[in-house]
Design a protein around this motif. Structure first.
Motif, PDB file in Angstrom:
ATOM      1  N   PHE A 199     -11.820  23.329 -33.885  1.00 16.76           N
ATOM      2  CA  PHE A 199     -11.620  24.253 -32.771  1.00 16.76           C
ATOM      3  C   PHE A 199     -10.273  24.931 -32.966  1.00 16.76           C
ATOM      4  CE2 PHE A 199      -9.980  25.381 -28.571  1.00 16.76           C
ATOM      5  CZ  PHE A 199     -11.054  26.090 -28.043  1.00 16.76           C
ATOM      6  N   THR A 200     -10.272  26.232 -32.861  1.00 17.54           N
ATOM      7  CA  THR A 200      -9.022  26.992 -32.980  1.00 17.54           C
ATOM      8  C   THR A 200      -8.523  27.307 -31.584  1.00 17.54           C
ATOM      9  OG1 THR A 200      -9.756  27.959 -35.065  1.00 17.54           O
ATOM     10  CG2 THR A 200      -7.914  29.030 -33.930  1.00 17.54           C
ATOM     11  N   THR A 201      -7.331  26.828 -31.261  1.00 20.39           N
ATOM     12  CA  THR A 201      -6.787  27.005 -29.914  1.00 20.39           C
ATOM     13  C   THR A 201      -6.317  28.440 -29.711  1.00 20.39           C
ATOM     14  OG1 THR A 201      -4.501  26.462 -30.503  1.00 20.39           O
ATOM     15  CG2 THR A 201      -5.995  24.621 -29.999  1.00 20.39           C
ATOM     16  N   MET A 202      -5.948  28.755 -28.479  1.00 25.00           N
ATOM     17  CA  MET A 202      -5.542  30.121 -28.150  1.00 25.00           C
ATOM     18  C   MET A 202      -4.245  30.524 -28.849  1.00 25.00           C
ATOM     19  SD  MET A 202      -4.490  29.535 -24.164  1.00 25.00           S
ATOM     20  CE  MET A 202      -3.229  28.349 -23.650  1.00 25.00           C
ATOM     21  N   SER A 203      -3.466  29.530 -29.332  1.00 23.44           N
ATOM     22  CA  SER A 203      -2.256  29.863 -30.083  1.00 23.44           C
ATOM     23  C   SER A 203      -2.513  29.896 -31.589  1.00 23.44           C
ATOM     24  CB  SER A 203      -1.151  28.855 -29.766  1.00 23.44           C
ATOM     25  OG  SER A 203      -1.491  27.577 -30.261  1.00 23.44           O
ATOM     26  N   GLY A 204      -3.773  29.659 -31.986  1.00 23.70           N
ATOM     27  CA  GLY A 204      -4.123  29.756 -33.396  1.00 23.70           C
ATOM     28  C   GLY A 204      -4.079  28.459 -34.159  1.00 23.70           C
ATOM     29  N   LYS A 205      -3.884  27.322 -33.481  1.00 21.15           N
ATOM     30  CA  LYS A 205      -3.840  26.033 -34.163  1.00 21.15           C
ATOM     31  C   LYS A 205      -5.253  25.497 -34.363  1.00 21.15           C
ATOM     32  CE  LYS A 205      -2.699  22.206 -31.983  1.00 21.15           C
ATOM     33  NZ  LYS A 205      -1.922  21.159 -31.288  1.00 21.15           N
ATOM     34  N   ASP A 206      -5.545  24.997 -35.569  1.00 18.69           N
ATOM     35  CA  ASP A 206      -6.844  24.397 -35.849  1.00 18.69           C
ATOM     36  C   ASP A 206      -6.799  22.909 -35.502  1.00 18.69           C
ATOM     37  OD1 ASP A 206      -8.065  26.712 -36.729  1.00 18.69           O
ATOM     38  OD2 ASP A 206      -7.400  26.434 -38.801  1.00 18.69           O
ATOM     39  N   VAL A 207      -7.743  22.490 -34.669  1.00 15.52           N
ATOM     40  CA  VAL A 207      -7.844  21.088 -34.261  1.00 15.52           C
ATOM     41  C   VAL A 207      -9.101  20.503 -34.892  1.00 15.52           C
ATOM     42  CG1 VAL A 207      -8.102  19.500 -32.314  1.00 15.52           C
ATOM     43  CG2 VAL A 207      -6.681  21.567 -32.070  1.00 15.52           C
ATOM     44  N   THR A 238      -9.483  29.224 -18.054  1.00 14.15           N
ATOM     45  CA  THR A 238      -9.383  29.047 -16.613  1.00 14.15           C
ATOM     46  C   THR A 238      -8.007  28.580 -16.172  1.00 14.15           C
ATOM     47  OG1 THR A 238     -11.733  28.436 -16.625  1.00 14.15           O
ATOM     48  CG2 THR A 238     -10.495  27.966 -14.615  1.00 14.15           C
ATOM     49  N   PHE A 239      -7.403  27.667 -16.938  1.00 12.16           N
ATOM     50  CA  PHE A 239      -6.122  27.099 -16.533  1.00 12.16           C
ATOM     51  C   PHE A 239      -5.006  27.308 -17.559  1.00 12.16           C
ATOM     52  CE2 PHE A 239      -9.084  24.631 -13.881  1.00 12.16           C
ATOM     53  CZ  PHE A 239      -8.457  24.750 -12.642  1.00 12.16           C
ATOM     54  N   GLY A 240      -5.302  27.959 -18.677  1.00 13.38           N
ATOM     55  CA  GLY A 240      -4.269  28.215 -19.670  1.00 13.38           C
ATOM     56  C   GLY A 240      -3.788  26.966 -20.377  1.00 13.38           C
ATOM     57  N   LEU A 241      -4.627  25.927 -20.439  1.00 11.03           N
ATOM     58  CA  LEU A 241      -4.222  24.634 -20.990  1.00 11.03           C
ATOM     59  C   LEU A 241      -4.791  24.457 -22.390  1.00 11.03           C
ATOM     60  CD1 LEU A 241      -4.737  22.486 -17.780  1.00 11.03           C
ATOM     61  CD2 LEU A 241      -2.595  23.394 -18.693  1.00 11.03           C
ATOM     62  N   GLU A 242      -3.912  24.174 -23.329  1.00 11.90           N
ATOM     63  CA  GLU A 242      -4.265  24.091 -24.742  1.00 11.90           C
ATOM     64  C   GLU A 242      -4.119  22.662 -25.239  1.00 11.90           C
ATOM     65  OE1 GLU A 242      -2.767  26.197 -28.961  1.00 11.90           O
ATOM     66  OE2 GLU A 242      -1.910  26.762 -27.036  1.00 11.90           O
TER      67      GLU A 242
END
Length: 866
Positions: A199-207, A238-242
């Motif tokens: 999963f690529t987070t909204m900041s571009g980090k691959d998890v 929805t909550f901006g939580l990464e």
């Protein structure tokens, strides 16, 4: 039995803090060795000894700064050390026996898998520690295990090192950079199938995403993995939580007391909330998998990054996270069906808890056993309190409050008051009265009084509130209740009040009573309260049959239309209880409703569900259970007979193609299966259950057919159940459905049937899922047999609990719940239930879990008779 009562008011900060924890595990079935190294410092200026918690541990050694020491005190529950420096390294070596840990708390070995469950106080079963949620530390964990038997060695955080030993074992080291309390510690060792994704987070980090399941079950984990990705994306949007680690892991195990556990980066799940495919899972199973996956993921912030200062604050994380998973599920599926599910839980279970000896606020004041905090009040009523905040503040302001909460408290252990203070900081609305929801127990009741002035043509409507005294609190104060309200005239128009107290369909009831005036109504004015269940309250609104049907036809809120149908059914069953005949206007009205909603499968499917006995009990006192069951059965029979043609028309006109888990198909299957259960009561349609069973390509329709067959000839039902068992006998999760269906059968020999089920090869007394499927299903859902007039059902459950308590007190304390809720029942039921509770108190070595519930229940009896 002497048990210490713990009180929220007695909270004190820890005398010492632990900033880092290094753990090394050498796994062995009977002699697992645990080596811990703790960086400890004195918290404040004092000379108190260090008092560590422990349970069922064998101490091997203790050292302070590398020097061996003798404890001042050490037993199986605690370890005390004095004369310590202000800062030091504490090394402790203990030995534990995972294979004999049938309580499934701490580290245990079941079904060939090492697994942990540390919430609430399980970590003390692993090593001596300050086992409290306000001690947050950074963890580094190394796990050694046999490579062939346990190729997978997992713990919290990111993997940083691994290697092999000369003796056939291997090891992996894990590091969690985020300070956490000990209850979030996790360890798993086993041999699994693995599903992976990213999963690529909204900041571009691959998890990296990893899902571990039993061998051969890989294909049934794909939906769970997809659900996780949807939850991660939704939380960002929805909550901006990464997400904050490099890896997120889920492990599915069959032997687990909980539904799931949100351990940081390593969630451990009961398999029933992970494994699902089109053949083996129902629509409800798919829904529950997605919901629970999301719930545990959402805990990463609401529970892990910000956690509880003490366990009295449990709703701080659970109520808030339940609300978040409810919002997610509504967005993924349907707001209406989700809301109805949530309200059924409140009315069937939470209202009952409020009326029992176990009544408590969402932030309790005292407890004997921390495991007894995990209640529908803390979770589900807690979520309703958060929902009311969301309603009062609005979506945007609520989001600002959540942002402020994390800005203030990220990385901390905090209180419910801290959460409300963060919300207060972003709004001008005074939340001081609203805060009473955290400290006041019980279910508020709203009463509607209506008057009409012929001279002026004015309708006067007074809403009053009161909260009845509860077992834990006698005096109550007015609450702040957001009351969604609609005023409907005879032509179906929604009217406004003259005073303007209703704004955007919402009235704030914050006093003992408020009065509205409405002029210009055409005919009778019908008030409809608590749209979308805007507050967790009961409503006493004296509407006649024609008014209930008016609400069903004209209310803007679909929830209100469903709720009016439930109230109408309750009224009809009450009439039958009283020996009165139902007027034909009821059946004419219901035929009209079915015809008008024939194309609205979702609403119609919900509206055709008759309230359960559990729900009906909440609107009655001194309940004669068998009389209520008989009245409900009679109504269901009349319902099928009177509405046969209308029901059959909908049933025949709606079908689904090959199975898909999509909302339109879910709604159709739901509606058809509800109708099938009604029609199966009629001899002319009994064969439809068997026909659907034979034609079914999915578990939802298969189970729908089996449930409907319960109302047909017993031999027909047993033939179908035999075929089901033969098909699924090697699949424990599916077979749990079979166990539960048998356990909820209303049959004269049910107790013998239960004993036979316990002898089944797939039943294991050490497996919580099996125990809940058989004994739990009987106690909670087989009302007719559990509440047998001779008390045999109560005795059977009590006999089982006397044995279960010795191995798994957590599960025993949950199953005893129906016995402790005797207050609504008339004699002989209440006397027979209390007699069994008294039996339990005589048990030698009764667990704290059971002792608290049973003793409080019987004490409430004494208090109520004073």
């Amino acid at each position: 039995m002497s048990v210490t009562v713990k009180r929220r008011a007695d909270y004190l900060p820890p005398a010492f803090t632990v900033s880092s924890v290094s753990l090394e595990f050498f796994l062995h079935p009977e002699k697992t060795r645990v080596c811990s190294s703790l960086t400890v410092s004195r918290n404040g200026n004092h000379n108190k000894p260090l008092e560590l918690d422990g349970e069922q541990l064998t101490l091997l050694s203790v050292a302070v700064d590398g020097n061996a020491v003798e404890p001042d005190h050490c037993d199986h529950s605690s370890l005390h050390l004095s004369d310590l420096p202000d800062a030091f390294t504490l090394q402790i070596e203990t030995e534990i026996n995972p294979s004999e840990n049938h309580a499934l708390e701490g580290l245990y070995l079941s079904n060939g898998v090492y697994c942990t469950q540390c919430e609430a106080e399980g970590f003390r079963r692993i090593t001596y520690f300050l086992d409290r949620p306000d001690v947050l530390a950074e963890y580094r964990v190394t796990v050694h295990g046999e490579k062939q038997a346990f190729p997978t060695l997992l713990s919290n955080g990111n993997p940083v090192e691994k290697g092999e030993n000369d003796d056939g074992t291997h090891w992996v080291t894990w590091h969690d950079p985020h300070p956490k309390p000990s209850y979030l510690f996790a360890l798993v060792a086993g041999d699994f199938d693995l599903l992976t994704d990213t999963f690529t987070t909204m900041s571009g980090k691959d998890v990296a995403l990893e899902l571990y399941v039993d061998k051969g079950k890989k294909g049934r984990g794909e939906f769970a993995l997809d659900s996780l990705k949807r939850a991660m994306k939704w939380d960002e949007q929805t909550f901006g939580l990464e997400y904050d680690l490099d890896i997120y892991m889920i492990v599915a195990v069959d032997f687990f007391n909980m539904g799931a556990m949100e351990n940081k980066g390593l969630n451990i799940f009961n398999s029933k909330f992970v494994l699902a495919d089109n053949d083996s899972a129902t629509d409800d199973d798919f829904f529950n998998v997605e919901s629970v996956i999301a719930h545990e993921y959402f805990h990463n912030w609401t529970g892990n990054r910000v956690t509880c200062r003490d366990w009295f604050q449990l709703s701080l994380k659970e109520g808030l996270t339940v609300f978040r998973d409810q919002q997610f599920s509504a967005d993924m599926t349907s707001p209406l069906s989700n809301r109805i599910k949530q309200v059924r839980v409140m009315r069937e279970h939470q209202f009952a808890e409020d009326a029992s000896a176990m009544s408590h606020p969402i932030r309790p004041d005292e407890v004997m056993e921390m495991n007894n905090f995990y209640t529908v009040t803390v979770y589900d009523k807690g979520a309703e309190v958060i929902r009311m905040l969301h309603t009062l503040l609005g979506q945007q302001t609520f989001r600002r409050g959540i942002d402020e909460y994390f800005r203030r408290h990220d990385g901390q252990a905090v209180t419910c008051d801290d959460f409300v203070a963060a919300m207060q900081a972003v709004t001008d609305r005074d939340l001081s009265q609203f805060s009473r929801w955290y400290s006041q127990s019980g279910t508020p009741e709203i009463t509607v009084n209506r008057q009409y002035d012929d001279a002026t043509g004015a309708h006067t409507i007074t809403l009053s509130q009161r909260t009845p005294a509860t077992a834990d609190q006698k005096d109550k104060q007015p609450l702040l209740l957001p009351v969604a309200i609609e005023l409907i005239d005879d032509e179906g128009n929604s009217l406004a009040d003259d005073e303007g107290l209703i704004e955007k369909g919402m009235l704030i009831l914050d006093a003992e009573a408020v009065t509205l005036t409405v002029t210009g109504a055409k005919g009778q004015l019908t008030p409809v309260l608590l749209g979308n269940f805007s507050a967790p309250a009961r409503v006493h609104n004296d509407l006649c049959v024609s008014e209930q049907l008016k609400v069903v036809r004209h209310a803007k809120d679909s929830f209100n239309r469903w709720d009016a149908m439930q109230s109408l059914y309750d009224f009809c069953i009450s009439e039958i209880e009283a020996g009165r005949t139902l007027d034909d206007s009821v059946w004419r009205g219901l035929r009209t409703v079915i015809a008008s909603e024939a194309n609205n499968m979702e609403l119609l499917g919900e509206c055709l569900v008759i309230p359960t006995v559990e729900t009906l009990c909440q609107s009655r006192n001194e309940v004669d259970v068998q009389a209520l069951i008989a009245a409900r059965k009679a109504f269901c029979q009349q319902f099928a007979e009177q509405l046969e043609e209308a029901l059959l028309s909908v049933f025949d006109a709606n079908h689904t193609d090959s199975y898909r888990y999509v909302q339109s198909d879910i709604n159709t299957r739901r509606c058809r299966n509800v109708i099938l259960a009604h029609l199966a009561r009629l001899p002319d349609h009994a064969a439809k259950a068997r026909q659907q069973y034979n034609a079914s390509d999915n578990m939802t329709d298969t189970l729908g057919a089996l449930k409907a067959a319960q109302y047909t000839d017993q031999s027909n039902f047993l033939l179908m159940m035999g075929d089901f068992e033969e098909t699924w006998h090697n699949d424990p999760l599916v077979l749990d459905k079979w166990f539960a269906l048998h356990a909820t059968q209303a049959r004269s020999d049910i107790l013998a049937q239960l004993s036979m089920l316990r002898e089944h090869p797939q039943f294991s007394a050490n497996n919580p899922n099996r125990v809940r499927a058989v004994i739990g299903s009987f106690a909670f859902f087989n009302n007719e047999c559990f509440h047998a007039r001779d008390g045999s059902g109560y005795k059977y459950v009590t006999d089982y609990l006397m044995v279960l308590d010795d191995s798994n007190p957590q599960v025993a304390a949950r199953i005893v719940t129906p016995l402790t809720q005797w207050q609504r029942y008339a004699d002989p039921y209440r006397s027979l239930m209390k007699a069994q509770l008294s039996r339990l108190l005589t048990k030698k070595n009764l667990s704290k879990d059971l002792f608290e519930k049973v003793s409080k229940s019987l004490a409430y009896d004494n208090a109520s008779s004073d």
